[in-house]
Each structure stands twice: as structure tokens, then as C-alpha cells.
Write an enzyme that holds these catalytic residues in place. Structure first.
Site: not given
Ligand code: NAD
Ligand code: UDP
Ligand code: UDP
Length: 309
Positions: A145, A186, A189, A143, A274, A184, A147
Site C-alpha cells: 500500500e 534467490v 537458496f 509495503y 503467481q 529474499r 508503493k
Molecule cells: P535494498 O534493501 O537492497 O535497498 C534499499 C535501500 O534503501 C537500502 O540501502 C536502505 O538502507 C535504503 N533505505 C530504506 N529506507 C530508507 C529511508 N527511510 N531513507 C533513506 N534510505 C532508506 O533493496 P533493493 O532490492 O535494492 O530495492 C531498491 C528499490 O527497488 C526499493 O524501493 C524496492 O522497493 C524496489 N524494488 C526492488 C525489487 C527487487 O526485486 N529487488 C522489486 C520491486 C521493487
Molecule cells: N520463499 C521460499 N523460501 C525462502 C524465501 C522465500 O520459498 O527462503 C518464497 C516466498 O514464500 C515467495 C517466493 O519465495 O513465494 C519469493 O519470495 P521473496 O521474499 O523473494 O519475494 P516476494 O516476491 O514474495 O516479495
């Protein structure tokens, strides 16, 4: 405008689709449903301004649109590590295909990059100028690398082909429509608290994250796309409020009134200790900052989850 959202049936993409349609745009969602679900967009099906296409972005896509948001990629460590080869393919080959599409159409393209490009950071909070500390061969590398390479591709398509790019580095975001089994922190929990199950703290719970509510984040995406600059980013989008996982668990227990107990489990490999965004650039260049604090955002998210679990 006719706008393409790849990964639009996921958590963030489905909220973005709602906002764009509300503003009068047409939205085409392309998704292979790897982690997303038709349920996230079912309220849009039948809307004449909405179209849903099952497609994997690692294969070329030929359609006509005015702007592209590239969100396709699993985001939860549990999901992206389930099929790591597909994860890096989606991030790299998917980016090439969507950049090829943007280049042919001469339309702007937004990339959902991530705070994971900073890895386990030695600089705190993280400004965009920090190059990061990522293990290239660890379990998160597919993931992280992927990105990072995608960011490189975006900047090379900009320099070499003049593609209009917008690159956001998204920090942990949460809200309604996260999948209950997303993995994830949130959603884990909240679901555990609502079910009265043990709350799983990985490690000692002293690691920190900064959590942004989805509506704030999506507003930032749209500000980036609305700008007419040829190049925007990378820009951190996130909420600088920083919490330990123990503090997060405490807040979830308080709001839900749950009797759940804490259960300590091993810390996953390469788990960053962090993370906090420095959002100086987002404030200066976009006039953007988050408005919803963790407490309020958790209340809204818990309301949602209490209807689905
Ligand atoms: P999510 O898993 O809910 O959504 C990702 C979507 O992409 C899904 O609907 C999945 O089916 C689709 N997908 C995956 N591989 C695919 C492919 N090869 N072709 C077509 N569709 C594909 O995740 P999200 O939280 O909504 O994240 C959306 C984007 O934001 C991602 O690129 C993620 O890396 C980025 N992002 C999210 C967070 C976050 O905290 N939510 C943080 C950093 C980056
Ligand atoms: N984590 C946790 N309990 C869980 C899921 C995640 O303590 O049930 C911790 C995880 O080890 C990380 C942080 O919560 O330190 C955030 O994890 P998440 O998978 O939501 O996202 P990340 O920021 O690590 O990609
Ligand atoms: N591509 C696509 N849709 C388009 C244009 C291109 O999916 O409308 C794909 C194309 O298949 C190629 C990739 O995007 O694999 C990169 O396109 P580009 O034009 O940059 O490269 P080239 O075709 O010259 O290799």
C-alpha cells in the site's frame, strides 16, 4: 549531470550508481543504511564524482541535482515487515519529500515501484492496466500500500505540478550485492546451498515468480530516465521467464553441486501464488527487454556469493 539516488547503498541502487558514474555523471547517494550497506559503494568512495550522505528520506532534503532516482525502501518481506510503520512512512512521506524536491528543482524523478502493487493477482501475466488485488490490512500492506500510495502521489504531482515522472513496476530482481541475510528467495537458496544447509521452501514450492538479472533491470531504469517524455509509466520491468520455487531450488542445487536437502516450511500469509510481467509496454515504449536468462544470472550471482559466504 548530477544525479541523486535515494536508497543508493542498497542492492539495486549501488548497481545504478556504478552505471551512472561509468557514463560520466556525478552521483549523490542518500541512504539511512536500514537495509543497505556502505560496503555496496565502498569502491566508489574517494571517486570525485561520488558522494554519500546518511539521511532518512522521511525528512526533507534540500540539495541541488539534475535528476532523481527514488529507490529508498526495504524490499525484502523479512526486512519491510520488521518495522512496518517505518516502511510505509519511507514509501509515502519519502515520496512526498522527493517529489517536493523534484518540483522545486524542475527535474525528472524516477520511482522504483513494484509488482507488489498487483498483490496476489487474478490476471496472469500482469499488464499495467490490471489494478491488482492487495489486502489493505495484511502483513505485506505496509509495503504494497505504501508503493501504491507513492504511485498516486507521483501521478498527482505530475497532473497538479507538472513534475516529470518515470514510474517502473519492478518484478523480482536478483544479482550480486544482495545481502546474504536479505531474506529474499534467490539469496536465501544460494546461501543455503553454498553452506550445505537445508533449502527452505515455503509452502509446497509450487508458487511462481519471474526473476530478472540486475544488469538488465538497471538498463531499463536508465532508458526510462533518458526519455524526454513528460510522463512515462507505469511500466513493468522484469523477466517474463516464470519458475516455481521448486524449480529455482533445483537450478541452484545443480549449479552449486550442493548436497543440501529441501525443507518445507509454512507459507507466509498473503504470499502471492503467481507472478509474471507482461512487458509488451516496455518493449514498445522503451525498446527494452531482458537479455540474461535465469541460468546465466544464477551462475553470476552464485560466483559472487561464493566469495562472501
Ligand atoms: P535494498 O534493501 O537492497 O535497498 C534499499 C535501500 O534503501 C537500502 O540501502 C536502505 O538502507 C535504503 N533505505 C530504506 N529506507 C530508507 C529511508 N527511510 N531513507 C533513506 N534510505 C532508506 O533493496 P533493493 O532490492 O535494492 O530495492 C531498491 C528499490 O527497488 C526499493 O524501493 C524496492 O522497493 C524496489 N524494488 C526492488 C525489487 C527487487 O526485486 N529487488 C522489486 C520491486 C521493487
Ligand atoms: N520463499 C521460499 N523460501 C525462502 C524465501 C522465500 O520459498 O527462503 C518464497 C516466498 O514464500 C515467495 C517466493 O519465495 O513465494 C519469493 O519470495 P521473496 O521474499 O523473494 O519475494 P516476494 O516476491 O514474495 O516479495
Ligand atoms: N521538500 C524537500 N526538499 C525540497 C523541496 C521540498 O524535502 O527541495 C519537501 C518539503 O519539506 C515538503 C515536501 O517536500 O514537505 C513536499 O513539497 P511541496 O512543495 O510539494 O509541498 P509543500 O511544501 O507545499 O507542503
Amino acid at each position: 549531470m548530477r544525479i541523486l539516488i535515494t536508497g543508493g547503498a542498497g542492492f539495486l541502487g549501488s548497481h545504478l550508481a556504478d552505471r551512472l558514474i561509468e557514463k560520466g555523471n556525478e552521483v549523490i547517494v542518500v541512504d539511512n543504511f536500514f537495509t543497505g550497506s556502505k560496503r555496496n559503494v565502498e569502491h566508489l568512495i574517494g571517486n570525485p564524482r561520488f558522494e554519500l550522505i546518511r539521511h532518512d528520506v522521511t525528512f526533507p532534503l534540500f540539495i541541488e541535482v539534475d535528476a532523481i532516482y527514488n529507490l529508498a525502501s526495504p524490499a525484502s518481506p523479512v526486512h519491510y515487515q520488521r518495522d512496518p510503520v517505518q516502511t510505509i512512512k519511507t514509501n509515502v512521506i519519502g515520496a512526498v519529500n522527493m517529489l517536493g524536491l523534484a518540483k522545486r528543482l524542475k527535474v525528472p524523478i524516477f520511482q522504483a515501484s513494484t509488482s507488489e502493487v498487483y498483490g496476489d493477482p487474478e490476471v496472469h501475466p500482469q499488464p499495467e492496466s490490471y489494478w491488482g488485488r492487495v489486502n489493505t490490512i495484511g502483513p505485506r500492506a505496509c509495503y504494497d500500500e505504501g508503493k501504491r500510495a507513492a504511485e498516486t502521489l507521483f501521478f498527482d504531482y505530475q497532473r497538479q505540478h507538472g513534475v516529470k515522472i518515470r514510474v517502473a513496476r519492478i518484478f523480482n530482481t536478483y544479482g550480486p550485492r544482495m545481502a546474504a541475510d536479505d531474506g529474499r528467495v534467490v539469496s536465501n537458496f544460494i546461501v543455503q546451498a553454498l553452506r550445505g544447509e537445508d533449502i527452505t521452501i515455503y509452502g509446497d514450492g509450487s508458487q511462481t515468480r519471474s526473476f530478472c538479472y540486475v544488469d538488465d533491470l538497471v538498463a531499463g531504469f536508465m532508458k526510462m530516465m533518458e526519455s524526454d517524455k513528460p510522463l512515462l509509466g507505469p511500466i513493468n520491468l522484469g523477466n517474463p521467464g516464470e519458475f516455481t520455487m521448486l524449480e529455482l531450488a533445483q537450478q541452484v542445487i545443480e549449479i552449486t553441486g550442493s548436497k543440501s536437502q529441501l525443507k518445507f516450511m509454512p507459507l507466509p500469509q498473503d504470499d502471492p501464488k503467481q507472478r509474471q510481467p507482461d512487458i509488451t509496454k516496455a518493449k514498445a515504449e522503451l525498446g527494452w527487454e531482458p537479455k540474461v536468462d535465469l541460468r546465466k544470472g544464477l551462475e553470476k550471482t552464485i560466483n559472487y556469493f561464493s566469495t562472501v559466504v
